[in-house]
Write a protein that holds these residues in place. Structure first.
Motif, PDB file in Angstrom:
ATOM      1  N   PHE A   1     -28.788  13.549  24.721  1.00 36.01           N
ATOM      2  CA  PHE A   1     -28.722  15.410  24.534  1.00 36.01           C
ATOM      3  C   PHE A   1     -27.135  15.425  25.016  1.00 36.01           C
ATOM      4  CE2 PHE A   1     -30.936  19.422  24.365  1.00 36.01           C
ATOM      5  CZ  PHE A   1     -30.060  19.530  23.060  1.00 36.01           C
ATOM      6  N   ALA A   2     -26.381  15.400  24.435  1.00 41.79           N
ATOM      7  CA  ALA A   2     -24.648  15.706  25.230  1.00 41.79           C
ATOM      8  C   ALA A   2     -24.414  17.322  24.851  1.00 41.79           C
ATOM      9  CB  ALA A   2     -23.855  15.511  23.933  1.00 41.79           C
ATOM     10  N   GLY A   3     -25.598  18.196  24.040  1.00 39.91           N
ATOM     11  CA  GLY A   3     -25.267  19.322  23.564  1.00 39.91           C
ATOM     12  C   GLY A   3     -25.889  20.187  24.637  1.00 39.91           C
ATOM     13  N   LEU A   4     -26.803  19.851  24.910  1.00 41.95           N
ATOM     14  CA  LEU A   4     -27.402  21.081  25.987  1.00 41.95           C
ATOM     15  C   LEU A   4     -26.831  22.154  27.126  1.00 41.95           C
ATOM     16  CD1 LEU A   4     -30.449  22.410  26.155  1.00 41.95           C
ATOM     17  CD2 LEU A   4     -30.687  20.897  27.596  1.00 41.95           C
ATOM     18  N   LYS A   5     -25.589  20.636  27.591  1.00 41.33           N
ATOM     19  CA  LYS A   5     -25.273  21.819  28.415  1.00 41.33           C
ATOM     20  C   LYS A   5     -24.101  22.620  27.946  1.00 41.33           C
ATOM     21  CE  LYS A   5     -22.344  17.109  27.919  1.00 41.33           C
ATOM     22  NZ  LYS A   5     -22.225  16.271  29.166  1.00 41.33           N
ATOM     23  N   LEU A   6     -23.683  22.308  27.235  1.00 41.55           N
ATOM     24  CA  LEU A   6     -22.798  23.896  25.881  1.00 41.55           C
ATOM     25  C   LEU A   6     -23.703  25.110  25.577  1.00 41.55           C
ATOM     26  CD1 LEU A   6     -20.003  24.246  25.143  1.00 41.55           C
ATOM     27  CD2 LEU A   6     -20.389  23.212  22.601  1.00 41.55           C
ATOM     28  N   PHE A   7     -24.778  24.489  24.927  1.00 41.86           N
ATOM     29  CA  PHE A   7     -25.777  25.457  24.614  1.00 41.86           C
ATOM     30  C   PHE A   7     -26.192  26.764  25.837  1.00 41.86           C
ATOM     31  CE2 PHE A   7     -29.917  27.096  23.580  1.00 41.86           C
ATOM     32  CZ  PHE A   7     -29.637  27.650  22.673  1.00 41.86           C
ATOM     33  N   LEU A   8     -26.313  25.975  26.960  1.00 42.92           N
ATOM     34  CA  LEU A   8     -27.283  26.825  28.191  1.00 42.92           C
ATOM     35  C   LEU A   8     -25.527  27.708  28.396  1.00 42.92           C
ATOM     36  CD1 LEU A   8     -29.103  23.810  29.718  1.00 42.92           C
ATOM     37  CD2 LEU A   8     -30.242  26.022  28.488  1.00 42.92           C
ATOM     38  N   SER A   9     -24.888  26.678  28.622  1.00 41.42           N
ATOM     39  CA  SER A   9     -23.183  27.834  29.244  1.00 41.42           C
ATOM     40  C   SER A   9     -22.849  28.182  28.436  1.00 41.42           C
ATOM     41  CB  SER A   9     -22.179  26.181  29.299  1.00 41.42           C
ATOM     42  OG  SER A   9     -22.851  25.891  30.212  1.00 41.42           O
TER      43      SER A   9
ATOM     44  N   VAL B   1     -31.238  18.412  18.067  1.00 42.77           N
ATOM     45  CA  VAL B   1     -30.446  17.522  16.508  1.00 42.77           C
ATOM     46  C   VAL B   1     -30.514  18.942  16.589  1.00 42.77           C
ATOM     47  CG1 VAL B   1     -30.570  17.158  14.764  1.00 42.77           C
ATOM     48  CG2 VAL B   1     -31.707  16.140  16.236  1.00 42.77           C
ATOM     49  N   GLU B   2     -31.230  20.262  16.232  1.00 40.42           N
ATOM     50  CA  GLU B   2     -31.070  21.828  16.085  1.00 40.42           C
ATOM     51  C   GLU B   2     -30.407  22.181  16.767  1.00 40.42           C
ATOM     52  OE1 GLU B   2     -31.238  22.932  12.691  1.00 40.42           O
ATOM     53  OE2 GLU B   2     -32.838  20.479  12.046  1.00 40.42           O
ATOM     54  N   ILE B   3     -30.167  21.821  18.040  1.00 40.80           N
ATOM     55  CA  ILE B   3     -29.312  22.634  19.011  1.00 40.80           C
ATOM     56  C   ILE B   3     -27.818  22.603  18.677  1.00 40.80           C
ATOM     57  CG2 ILE B   3     -28.763  22.085  20.961  1.00 40.80           C
ATOM     58  CD1 ILE B   3     -32.241  23.159  21.842  1.00 40.80           C
ATOM     59  N   GLU B   4     -28.057  21.120  18.421  1.00 41.87           N
ATOM     60  CA  GLU B   4     -26.209  20.441  18.355  1.00 41.87           C
ATOM     61  C   GLU B   4     -25.994  20.824  16.566  1.00 41.87           C
ATOM     62  OE1 GLU B   4     -26.304  17.252  20.976  1.00 41.87           O
ATOM     63  OE2 GLU B   4     -25.994  16.201  19.119  1.00 41.87           O
ATOM     64  N   ALA B   5     -26.727  20.771  16.005  1.00 46.10           N
ATOM     65  CA  ALA B   5     -26.211  20.962  14.693  1.00 46.10           C
ATOM     66  C   ALA B   5     -25.910  22.389  14.446  1.00 46.10           C
ATOM     67  CB  ALA B   5     -27.480  21.043  13.565  1.00 46.10           C
ATOM     68  N   HIS B   6     -26.333  23.601  15.342  1.00 45.27           N
ATOM     69  CA  HIS B   6     -26.350  25.069  15.612  1.00 45.27           C
ATOM     70  C   HIS B   6     -25.131  25.291  16.158  1.00 45.27           C
ATOM     71  CE1 HIS B   6     -26.859  29.390  16.227  1.00 45.27           C
ATOM     72  NE2 HIS B   6     -26.842  29.110  17.226  1.00 45.27           N
ATOM     73  N   LEU B   7     -24.633  24.499  17.333  1.00 47.19           N
ATOM     74  CA  LEU B   7     -23.169  23.773  18.308  1.00 47.19           C
ATOM     75  C   LEU B   7     -22.084  23.528  16.839  1.00 47.19           C
ATOM     76  CD1 LEU B   7     -24.102  23.161  21.385  1.00 47.19           C
ATOM     77  CD2 LEU B   7     -23.407  25.575  21.289  1.00 47.19           C
ATOM     78  N   VAL B   8     -22.457  22.823  16.336  1.00 48.93           N
ATOM     79  CA  VAL B   8     -21.287  22.230  15.533  1.00 48.93           C
ATOM     80  C   VAL B   8     -21.184  23.601  14.749  1.00 48.93           C
ATOM     81  CG1 VAL B   8     -20.985  20.902  13.216  1.00 48.93           C
ATOM     82  CG2 VAL B   8     -22.138  20.506  15.600  1.00 48.93           C
ATOM     83  N   ARG B   9     -21.807  24.601  13.662  1.00 45.74           N
ATOM     84  CA  ARG B   9     -22.203  25.458  12.941  1.00 45.74           C
ATOM     85  C   ARG B   9     -20.883  26.303  13.758  1.00 45.74           C
ATOM     86  NH1 ARG B   9     -27.282  23.775  11.025  1.00 45.74           N
ATOM     87  NH2 ARG B   9     -28.058  25.432  12.316  1.00 45.74           N
ATOM     88  N   PHE B  10     -21.319  26.275  14.107  1.00 51.29           N
ATOM     89  CA  PHE B  10     -20.710  27.565  15.967  1.00 51.29           C
ATOM     90  C   PHE B  10     -19.545  27.101  16.057  1.00 51.29           C
ATOM     91  CE2 PHE B  10     -19.527  29.100  19.774  1.00 51.29           C
ATOM     92  CZ  PHE B  10     -18.786  30.314  19.688  1.00 51.29           C
TER      93      PHE B  10
END
Length: 491
Positions: A368-376, A134-143
């Protein structure tokens, strides 16, 4: 074999039946090696294969239907047969000469991210069940929100299955914020019929959204586009005034940043100003073009997007991650909470200073949809993505020049890498039939994949440069393919 060398595991050692759910390390390692061999072969050989092939429907259904699932089948057999089905029965969006819709080849880190998400299988409904995810996705949303121009600390939103779900979220949020009684009493409590406005060139998911939300498809006003394929603000103003005079209740205007057909970017600053004048919500569907914000140079073409009440973006369209990875961005955390508020006894209690995703988004249980974007993003960096996006735009510019030099007419104008072109001498056949025949000829050849499009009543061919694997040689190959198809049609 030395003591330090692993024992060779054969397929025969892989357990079948229920025992296959969680095999021992040796058989599991054998299976992963088999999958990695497939992935390596696909990546190394994809450019030499046809982009797509004709499919025999009867043969395909027979091959799939051969699996009755009563008895177990050896994993090697299943993998080989499934790979063959996918190889022969897929338009290969991973191919460097796929110039089709917004489906880029995924990054390797994106594929790894999908694998890790599936293996750990976090449940993103409640923060307490998946705090890291959840925190990884929230971080991506803010970015992402900050790149659009929102204050980073105020950004709210969520990942979605794609752009359509994100756009539906925007509609629900707009209805809730415009009429607080909507959430409890529904459309029947509103003072007039709610109406929303989008360009006639926009993605027509708006019609499905209006159907699903009870607005009705007639509530979507498709505003004509000008000669530049951007929404005509003057026509929009006239529609807003006429609908209000007739007792309608306009509540939302949608600007598109990167239309599907031509990559057009609507006049966002003018739309924002008009929405402020009429007191209606302004949403930007930037599912495709919004990711240009990762490039400081391309970001200039999105001026005005920061004035939107909400924004849709979709990382699986131009950031080269596996589907799906849409997101809704806004600065209205309270509005999202009101739109999706729910309380149940069986969900874990909320944790202070956190948000449970199920209380601020349409989905409940969610991958967990955001992980692939986080790593990339972490490995490539914004600078790496900016370089790729700018390269795509440069290759599209090269394609426009090569086509113009070959006598094609370029019929769209956009900073995004979408190229629409027409044969100015369509001949005796109707233009639509002619361009359709050209596209089919190119696709049947297996040398490239392009599509047709109709823009302001004019038929054309459409090519989108979106793959990180595409090179100048692939651009040259596409030009050669369409030129040869045109020559055959004129013969």
């Amino acid at each position: 074999m030395g003591d330090d060398e692993p024992a060779t595991i054969s397929e025969a050692a892989f357990p079948l039946g229920r025992a296959s759910f969680d095999p021992d390390a040796g058989p599991a390692e054998w299976l992963w090696r088999r999958v990695l061999e497939v992935l390596r072969a696909e990546r190394e050989r994809i450019s030499a294969r046809p982009v797509s092939a004709e499919v025999d429907l009867g043969r395909l259904r027979a091959a799939v239907g051969a699996y009755g699932f009563e008895e177990p089948v050896a994993p090697g057999v299943v993998i080989d047969e499934t790979v063959a089905l996918l190889r022969e029965g897929t338009v290969h969006t991973t191919h460097p000469r796929y110039f089709g819709l917004f489906n880029p080849a995924p990054t390797l880190l994106g594929v790894v991210g999908e694998t890790l998400a599936a293996a750990f299988n976090p449940q993103l409904a409640a923060w307490s069940h998946a705090p890291a995810a959840v925190e990884i996705e929230a971080h991506l949303v803010r970015f992402l929100g900050a790149r659009m121009g929102y204050p980073a600390g105020a950004v709210a939103g969520s990942f979605t299955s794609g752009g359509a779900e994100a756009n539906m979220t925007a509609v629900l949020l707009a209805l809730t914020r415009t009429w607080p009684e909507y959430g409890t009493a529904g459309l029947r409590a509103l003072p007039g019929r709610p109406l929303l406005y989008a360009s006639a060139e926009s993605h027509l998911a708006w019609l499905k959204i209006a159907h699903a939300t009870g607005l009705g498809r007639d509530a979507v006003r498709l505003v004509p586009a000008g000669a530049d394929l951007r929404m005509d603000v003057r026509r929009l103003r006239a529609l807003l005034e006429a609908d209000r005079a007739a007792g309608g209740a306009p509540f939302m205007v949608v600007g598109t940043a990167g239309t599907t057909g031509a990559g057009a970017i609507d006049p966002l600053p003018e739309l924002a100003a008009l929405c402020g004048e009429f007191g209606v919500r302004f949403h930007v569907d930037a599912a495709y073009g919004g990711m240009a914000a990762l490039s400081d140079r391309l970001r200039e073409d999105l001026a005005g997007i920061e004035r939107a009440h909400s924004i849709t973006v979709d990382a699986h369209k131009w950031l080269s991650v596996p589907m799906g990875a849409g997101a809704l961005l806004c600065t209205d955390r309270e509005g999202l909470a009101e739109t999706f508020r729910v309380s149940t006894s069986y969900m874990p209690a909320g944790i202070p200073d956190t948000v449970d995703p199920y209380t601020s988004s349409q989905q409940w249980s969610r991958r967990f949809a955001g992980l692939k974007l986080f790593l990339s993003l972490a490995v490539a960096g914004r600078s790496g993505y900016a370089e790729q996006l700018e390269r795509d735009a440069e290759l599209a510019g090269l394609l426009r020049r090569r086509l113009a030099d070959s006598g094609w007419l370029i019929v769209n104008d956009t900073p995004l890498p979408v190229v629409c072109f027409a044969d100015p001498e369509a001949g005796a056949r109707a233009p639509g039939e002619h361009h359709g025949a050209l596209a089919r000829s190119v696709v049947r050849s297996g040398r490239a994949w392009i599509s047709t499009v109709r823009l302001n009543g004019q038929d054309a061919l459409r090519a989108c440069v979106i793959s990180h694997r595409t090179t100048q040689a692939d651009i040259d190959g596409l030009v050669q393919a369409v030129n040869e198809a045109r020559k055959e049609q004129r013969a």
